[in-house]
Design an enzyme around this catalytic site. Sequence first.
Site, PDB file in Angstrom:
ATOM      1  N   LYS A 249      27.018 -24.720 -47.040  1.00 31.94           N
ATOM      2  CA  LYS A 249      26.683 -25.385 -48.301  1.00 31.94           C
ATOM      3  C   LYS A 249      27.843 -25.275 -49.301  1.00 31.94           C
ATOM      4  O   LYS A 249      28.551 -24.266 -49.357  1.00 31.94           O
ATOM      5  CB  LYS A 249      25.411 -24.788 -48.904  1.00 31.94           C
ATOM      6  CG  LYS A 249      24.133 -25.103 -48.096  1.00 31.94           C
ATOM      7  CD  LYS A 249      23.810 -26.594 -48.072  1.00 31.94           C
ATOM      8  CE  LYS A 249      22.637 -26.947 -47.177  1.00 31.94           C
ATOM      9  NZ  LYS A 249      21.342 -26.639 -47.732  1.00 31.94           N
ATOM     10  N   ARG A 283      18.036 -21.196 -41.281  1.00 33.77           N
ATOM     11  CA  ARG A 283      18.414 -22.503 -40.720  1.00 33.77           C
ATOM     12  C   ARG A 283      19.940 -22.599 -40.747  1.00 33.77           C
ATOM     13  O   ARG A 283      20.545 -22.612 -41.807  1.00 33.77           O
ATOM     14  CB  ARG A 283      17.785 -23.630 -41.532  1.00 33.77           C
ATOM     15  CG  ARG A 283      18.063 -25.029 -40.991  1.00 33.77           C
ATOM     16  CD  ARG A 283      17.377 -26.089 -41.851  1.00 33.77           C
ATOM     17  NE  ARG A 283      17.582 -27.424 -41.309  1.00 33.77           N
ATOM     18  CZ  ARG A 283      18.623 -28.209 -41.595  1.00 33.77           C
ATOM     19  NH1 ARG A 283      19.564 -27.769 -42.450  1.00 33.77           N
ATOM     20  NH2 ARG A 283      18.756 -29.404 -41.068  1.00 33.77           N
TER      21      ARG A 283
END
Length: 300
Positions: A249, A283
């Site tokens: 991210k 995840r």
Amino acid sequence: MRVVGWLGQKLYFCQMNTEIPKLQSSDFSTLNCRGHVVGLSKPKIMGILNITPDSFSDGGKFNTGKAALLHAEKMISDGASIIDIGAQSTRPNAEFLSSKEEISRIGNLISIIKKEFPPILISLDTFYSETVKFGFDEGIDLVNDISGGMFDDKMFETVAETGLPYILMHINPTYESMHEKLIHDDIILHINYYFSEKIQKLRNLGIKDIILDPGFGFGKTVEQQHQMIDETEMIGFGEYPLLIGISRKSFIYKPLGKSPLEIQEETQKIHLKILQKGAKILRVHDVLETKKTIDLFLKK
């Protein structure tokens, strides 16, 4: 002391600058995945399988049937117990697909993976109810909906009909606004209020197996996302299992001046921290490194 949210009829407060005890495995329930009871006493790895040409870090790598199957096999070998299949990228400015196009991309991949790897759970990453129906017929075990039911008004009732566990993610109300920085109040309070409202709707429909995802990377500032890491234990208050998706991210790599593929060490440090604060599903793109982090966590 500050209010950090509501869940059901409970009002929760957090004493500033105090340590909240580590959540124990007994604080979480099991999941019923098509009659198969999945325990959450140990954290699980959800491996990301993007069958897209335009995902931000691996677009085009696994969007053929053979490449997708080989990558699923590798992630399973590396320690993933859940494979999360996504046919549509949700990065900023990604191509927008219809449900019909998603289904076309997925093809028979779900049934092939289920046949090759029967014990593996398959999660379907979609915000379309029609794609969920298709996935259910093909054999999926969980629904991973980034939209919290807001991009398709039939999503909640469709999930209820399938009886599958539902991953409820925090996000802004529309597809167009999902990456806008719209939250100006306390991020934990905001997320918990959102979850409280959505959980009530889900439970009213009979959906019992609910997993919470606070939505890293979707419409939050860098500072807000670090607060979410620091206060992970307050998200959902231990009432529901937490799924955390920080893999590659931008709030991690951009401030460091790195690329998504250069933050493995930083990512695993955050993974260890959020595991200590109660996260139950990670995840990830990099399964093997995450497996090492979970093993380290379990030894402590």
